[in-house]
Design an enzyme around this catalytic site. Sequence first.
Site, mmCIF file in Angstrom:
data_model
loop_
_atom_site.group_PDB
_atom_site.id
_atom_site.type_symbol
_atom_site.label_atom_id
_atom_site.label_comp_id
_atom_site.label_asym_id
_atom_site.label_seq_id
_atom_site.Cartn_x
_atom_site.Cartn_y
_atom_site.Cartn_z
ATOM 1 N N HIS B 84 -23.074 63.580 -124.192
ATOM 2 C CA HIS B 84 -23.028 62.405 -123.308
ATOM 3 C C HIS B 84 -24.009 62.592 -122.154
ATOM 4 C CE1 HIS B 84 -21.606 59.336 -120.529
ATOM 5 N NE2 HIS B 84 -21.338 60.270 -119.632
ATOM 6 N N ASP B 113 -54.049 47.309 -118.820
ATOM 7 C CA ASP B 113 -53.119 48.100 -119.628
ATOM 8 C C ASP B 113 -52.915 49.429 -118.904
ATOM 9 O OD1 ASP B 113 -51.708 49.466 -121.768
ATOM 10 O OD2 ASP B 113 -52.575 48.008 -123.135
ATOM 11 N N TRP B 149 -24.407 69.678 -120.374
ATOM 12 C CA TRP B 149 -25.836 69.316 -120.361
ATOM 13 C C TRP B 149 -26.624 70.301 -119.509
ATOM 14 C CZ3 TRP B 149 -29.553 67.500 -116.787
ATOM 15 C CH2 TRP B 149 -29.099 67.356 -115.468
ATOM 16 N N SER B 177 -42.863 64.237 -123.826
ATOM 17 C CA SER B 177 -42.924 62.787 -123.679
ATOM 18 C C SER B 177 -42.948 62.396 -122.204
ATOM 19 C CB SER B 177 -41.721 62.175 -124.379
ATOM 20 O OG SER B 177 -41.532 60.855 -123.969
ATOM 21 N N SER B 178 -42.082 63.041 -121.414
ATOM 22 C CA SER B 178 -42.026 62.704 -119.991
ATOM 23 C C SER B 178 -43.312 63.072 -119.277
ATOM 24 C CB SER B 178 -40.889 63.461 -119.307
ATOM 25 O OG SER B 178 -39.670 63.009 -119.767
ATOM 26 N N HIS B 261 -32.673 69.475 -109.753
ATOM 27 C CA HIS B 261 -32.506 68.624 -108.594
ATOM 28 C C HIS B 261 -33.599 67.582 -108.443
ATOM 29 C CE1 HIS B 261 -29.997 67.088 -105.612
ATOM 30 N NE2 HIS B 261 -31.106 66.754 -104.997
ATOM 31 N N GLU B 263 -35.083 66.331 -110.771
ATOM 32 C CA GLU B 263 -34.726 65.411 -111.852
ATOM 33 C C GLU B 263 -33.795 64.309 -111.351
ATOM 34 O OE1 GLU B 263 -35.547 64.948 -114.924
ATOM 35 O OE2 GLU B 263 -33.906 63.688 -115.632
ATOM 36 N N TYR B 265 -33.775 63.019 -108.484
ATOM 37 C CA TYR B 265 -34.568 62.029 -107.747
ATOM 38 C C TYR B 265 -35.500 61.280 -108.670
ATOM 39 C CZ TYR B 265 -32.330 63.916 -103.785
ATOM 40 O OH TYR B 265 -31.353 64.282 -102.917
ATOM 41 N N SER B 276 -36.204 47.475 -103.763
ATOM 42 C CA SER B 276 -37.106 47.040 -102.695
ATOM 43 C C SER B 276 -37.953 45.855 -103.118
ATOM 44 C CB SER B 276 -38.034 48.188 -102.278
ATOM 45 O OG SER B 276 -37.272 49.288 -101.875
ATOM 46 N N HIS B 310 -27.931 73.957 -103.876
ATOM 47 C CA HIS B 310 -26.652 73.355 -103.464
ATOM 48 C C HIS B 310 -25.763 73.069 -104.681
ATOM 49 C CE1 HIS B 310 -28.621 69.084 -103.451
ATOM 50 N NE2 HIS B 310 -28.075 69.322 -104.610
ATOM 51 N N HIS B 311 -26.323 73.198 -105.883
ATOM 52 C CA HIS B 311 -25.485 73.107 -107.080
ATOM 53 C C HIS B 311 -24.795 74.443 -107.379
ATOM 54 C CE1 HIS B 311 -27.243 69.204 -108.334
ATOM 55 N NE2 HIS B 311 -28.305 69.658 -107.718
ATOM 56 N N THR B 336 -32.909 59.011 -96.802
ATOM 57 C CA THR B 336 -32.122 58.119 -97.647
ATOM 58 C C THR B 336 -31.458 57.050 -96.785
ATOM 59 O OG1 THR B 336 -31.697 60.056 -98.998
ATOM 60 C CG2 THR B 336 -30.470 58.087 -99.551
ATOM 61 N N LYS B 339 -33.800 54.281 -95.887
ATOM 62 C CA LYS B 339 -33.958 53.283 -96.948
ATOM 63 C C LYS B 339 -32.829 52.262 -96.912
ATOM 64 C CE LYS B 339 -36.779 55.553 -100.277
ATOM 65 N NZ LYS B 339 -37.614 54.361 -100.434
ATOM 66 N N ARG B 458 -13.572 69.610 -113.687
ATOM 67 C CA ARG B 458 -14.281 68.767 -114.645
ATOM 68 C C ARG B 458 -14.398 69.503 -115.972
ATOM 69 N NH1 ARG B 458 -20.612 69.438 -112.934
ATOM 70 N NH2 ARG B 458 -20.905 68.070 -114.703
#
Lengths: 381, 533
Positions: B84, B113, B149, B177-178, B261, B263, B265, B276, B310-311, B336, B339, B458
């Site tokens: 998932h 293009d 994951w 790909s990314s 991390h 990722e 963002y 925006s 921080h993870h 943040t 924004k 979790r």
Amino acid sequence: MKVRLTSLFIGLVAMFTSAIASAGQGSQLNLTRGVTDISQTVYSLHMLVFYICVAIGVIVFGAMFISIYRHRKSRGVEPAKFHDNLRVEIAWTVIPFLILIGMAVPATITLLEMDDTADSDLSVLITGSQWRWHYSYLDYDVEFLSNMATQREQIYGRLPQTENYLLEVDRPLVVPVGKKIRFLITSDDVIHSWWVPEFAVKKDANPGYINEAWTRIDEPGIYRGQCAELCGRDHGFMPIVVIAKEPAEFEAWIQGEEQRLADAREEEERLLSMEMSEDELMSLGEQVYLSQCAACHQPNGQGVPGVFPGLAGVGVSVGDQNAHIDIVVNGSAGTAMQSFRNNLSMRELAAVITYERNAWGNNTGDLVQAADIHQFIQGNQ
Amino acid sequence: MSTTVSDTHSAHDAHDDHHDHKPTGIKRWLFTTNHKDIGSMYLWFSFLMFLVGGSMALMIRAELFQPGMQIIDPHFFNQMTTMHGVIMVFGAVMPAFVGLANWMIPMMIGAPDMALPRMNNWSFWILPFAFLIMLSSFFMPGGAPAFGWTFYAPLSTTYSTDSTALFVFSMHIMGMSSIMGAINVIVTIMNMRAPGMNYMKMPLFVWTWFITAFLLIAVMPVLAGVVTMVLTDKYFGTSFFDAAGGGDPVLFQHLFWFFGHPEVYIMILPSFGIVSAIIPAFARKPLFGYASMVYATASIAGLSFLVWAHHMFTTGMPTFASLFFMYMTMLIAVPTGVKVFNWVSTMWRGAMTFETPMLFSLAFVILFTIGGFSGIMLAITPVDYQYHDTYFVVAHFHYVLVTGAVFSIMAAAYYWLPKWSGVMYDDFLSKLHFWCSLISVNILFFPMHFVGLAGMPRRIPDYAIQFADINQIVSIGGFLFGFSQLIFLAVALKCAFKKGKPAPAKPWEGAEGLEWTVPSPAPYHTFDVPPKV
């Protein structure tokens, strides 16, 4: 439509706020205050940050809702043209920064205190393994395994679930109140995490490394927690139970344990020369198998294909007896099969091996005795 | 790039390119180098993956509906949580943003293009194979990966099944790909802007994607490195993450989160760009603080490289490392916050209407901010010890990713569907989709905060009975939210089959930007002649 939209938004916010408010009343919806000074401090810090967030939320969402309500095209307003304002922008950069400093100061003080494990009165080595905890009192000659005690029948719905469903163990960790207890935390296999919410202690058990944490419990009681790091199939079935006793009671308990373990060792020496009958071996073996082995190899010995090998009719259980003893006693490097040498007595080892060689139609007829295990271990040294 | 080259080319190929001359049938889609076709394929692919990953979530929620094991085995449960997560992150959210970038960036900057159209084709077409490899692992003995994951070692090395190998290779393909997608975005933005479109005139969606693309190029190689280390630890006897050979399992987490991390963002910065664009359009007022939006995005991206641990507060880091990562994480709240304040100020004294894109954007601002609040709470290290690896974290990142990223993607889809398809979406169904989603998503994720605080870890397939009531509510919300997304499928299909009122070139009164200067549906080739800005 638009009025409904606004009222729905307001309704939702009201729902959240009331839910949050009820969470604040110490019910089960909020963090526990716990039973240590640190856990109380952590709780206040949690509530402080939470209230700051609520206040900011009220201001920001409030402005948004006023805007949604008043500055709608359907009210015939003309849009303004402004698109920046340096002063406002500086203000809302600087003010949040100051608020953050206000949170960081108490957080730093608390963290420094939590990380200070010096001058402890008692040390407990906690070792996680798939899927049980092992506790060893470094200041005493006491160590034991702690397995989940909830029956499979409850998990699979054949019996009703009782009050401490999934949060009960066969041998809880016992500690004294009012003493600084240092936990040394490590693992035998994958990463686990030892967590008791009431102490605000959560520390990862990393294989090959030792982490430290500490607590000083204020009140006697039974405190429950769980493994908090995904550690494989039975991660959800790895509870922690800590019983905090008055120091005198703790002393009595630990001396009793020391005595009990010493007696057990003596008994084991004595029993080495005794043969157990097949019935005794099989019934003790089944008991040990279900508590120690069934999580992976499954109660029916079928294992989980591709993950945990089956034992019924295949592998060591129907092969060479010494190879079978070897894998149970020493484990198998590079797999989830751990060594049971220090976790089970020689009788238990003999019984469980006998059980595996004769259950589920394996019928090898081999009876393994404690003396065989003893001989095997001696031969390997 | 050099304008002379493209000039001579267009002179030569003029008679080929300038009409909607394209192969038909499957060949059109297999061999296409057209940014609009590729964009559409990305978007459909991501929606398909969203449904696949979503059905796995429903499997999880069905099992968690009541205490006890009823439907699936704990090992399969772990496969579900793992797949998932992987599918939603790499299959649903990221390709959706790449799809939007493909469609919109050339049209927003007045380019004909993407700069590297053949690579563009390739970066899309390797994705389905990556996911075929990943999903085929379900049919291996032992099933799909079951280590989360985040694939923490040694659970993903010594203690995993052979599906790890498929996992690693499919991760490599997704990473390629990314990276190719990101290179394409950067090259396009740097070289193909219409004359007069200088950097500080670019729409914010282009800006946020520009910054996102740099993040992708910086961190995807780290992911590639860490999955390779997992592979060699498992199969080739290395010990990067094994203490017995001199390695360290915590090293894995440092490397993973150094990717992971930024990722996060990568999955939210383009959302900022979308919102925006939409809020000013429906508030009929220019975006407040354009420049500060750009700077805030850039500083969030910069800070994202300094907060990864921080993870990992509970892994036993040195105190001063914990303090550093706590301070840096708290600091992210500042840009943040800027924004959010800017969006609210854009609404202030505007003349708002509430079409579906705006509804999703408003919900985004509120619910993403709630996710931000729980983020600040999680940043506070001593309290994080209590929150870490509980449902509080699950609630936090689903607020950011579902009501954040996914809601913004929905907003973008509704905003640009008339441009893509040439017809207006079904207004009733779209509003139904919005309200069903908004209500159910909060039934789904909000109560998770409470069980998390009450102590539910979790990634567990079964739980203590005091968590039963809330889990039941959460599961009901989950099923409602899941099935609500089928309404969106209906809306999208109606548009795809041109069932609806024809859309004008600019269906939104207050919308700004070059994409609204071309007809709806956008012709196969747009801006062959660069517009003047």
